[in-house]
Design a protein around this motif. Structure first.
Motif, short mmCIF file in Angstrom:
data_model
loop_
_atom_site.label_atom_id
_atom_site.label_comp_id
_atom_site.label_asym_id
_atom_site.label_seq_id
_atom_site.Cartn_x
_atom_site.Cartn_y
_atom_site.Cartn_z
N LYS A 152 -8.90 -0.19 -4.04
CA LYS A 152 -9.20 0.23 -2.67
C LYS A 152 -10.34 -0.59 -2.09
N SER A 202 -5.21 0.55 -1.35
CA SER A 202 -5.43 1.75 -0.53
C SER A 202 -4.67 2.97 -1.02
N ASP A 212 0.83 -1.21 0.00
CA ASP A 212 0.00 0.00 0.00
C ASP A 212 0.86 1.26 0.00
#
Length: 294
Positions: free
Chosen positions: A256, A235, A204
């Motif tokens: 996401k 994310s 991420d």
């Protein structure tokens, strides 16, 4: 005399079939251009045992290692991976070899809990947010030397991959280059450099231990063509890690959404390994093969 007859017959067949290519199935079955299954011979090989010797498709078995970020912010995505790994493995070819390496994990104590489930909640904007429920606490332990292969590369086995994830705890740092380096030079070392190998990097964020992933992979690509790197960025909408996929002819994914994560992982694992083989940094002109019906 036999050689002359073979060459003559080959030329006649080529003229009559307009040099159409005979298709070889993975099982060894051979089909004529019109779709009819045929029995052929080629240099003392039947179509089946010719393919089984890997003379044509020696790279057919895919070799994949998931290299997963185990830094603190990845806790929910790690838990989603555990929940969905059975689904993921069931959707890839049975011949696929898969291993798992983590980086940034806690190196001071074992896992304290396992995933219990995922619940849907609403955020302040009214959007649905999916949250993993676990019995673990978040530890910030784990330094820039933290990377471990928790599931050796072998025939894909969801249970072994999940057990590998359960064997280590979420940590703090993100030594991404270390994880990639160990995957390539340690985990893949028993496989030929002529055999295509894929890393699926799940993260991420970016390296925070002083390494430069783009520079590392650019240097790698300058002298090796057997490594393909796919990136699954979670994310985040950052494009910084696209350099890894561009240098190795891999694919870049961004999500996401927990619900889409397993589908994205399946897509990456099933994606064609489209690297270009090199000699002295120049593409190799591959020899084509065609079965000729006698």
């Amino acid at each position: 005399m036999k050689k002359i007859l073979t060459i003559t017959l080959t030329m006649l067949i080529c003229l009559s079939a307009n040099c159409a290519t005979y298709k070889i199935k993975e099982s060894g079955q051979v089909y004529a251009p019109n779709g009819t299954q045929i029995q052929n011979l080629y240099n003392n090989y039947t179509p089946k045992n010719y393919v089984q010797t890997n003379a044509i498709e020696k790279n057919k078995t895919d070799i994949i290692e998931i290299v997963m970020d185990f830094s603190g912010s990845m806790v929910d995505w790690v838990d989603v991976a555990k929940l969905t790994m059975q689904k993921v493995i069931s959707q890839i070819p049975s011949k696929t070899f898969v291993g798992l390496r983590v980086f940034g994990q806690n190196t001071t104590k074992p896992a304290t809990g396992q995933v219990k489930g995922i619940v849907a909640t609403k955020n302040k904007k009214g959007e649905t947010v999916y949250k993993a429920l676990t019995g673990k606490h978040l530890s910030q332990a784990g330094g820039c030397d933290a990377s471990q292969q928790v599931t050796p590369i072998n025939y894909a086995d969801a249970t072994k991959l999940i057990n590998g994830m359960n064997s280590v705890e979420i940590g703090g740092s993100t030594p991404m280059v270390l994880g990639l380096q160990k995957a390539i030079y340690e985990d893949f070392k028993s496989f030929s450099t002529e055999q295509k190998k894929k890393i699926i990097l799940i993260t991420d964020g970016i390296e925070n231990c002083g390494g430069d992933p783009c520079a590392f992979v650019k240097n790698l690509a300058s002298h090796r063509s057997d490594i393909i790197i796919d990136v699954i960025l979670v994310s985040s909408t950052s494009k910084r890690l696209r350099c890894l996929t561009k240098e190795t002819n891999g694919n870049f994914y961004s999500t996401k959404d927990f619900r889409d994560f397993s589908d994205t992982l399946v897509e990456s694992m099933n994606a064609e390994m489209k690297n270009v083989d090199l000699i002295n940094n120049q593409p190799i002109q591959k020899q084509g093969y065609e079965f000729i019906e006698y």
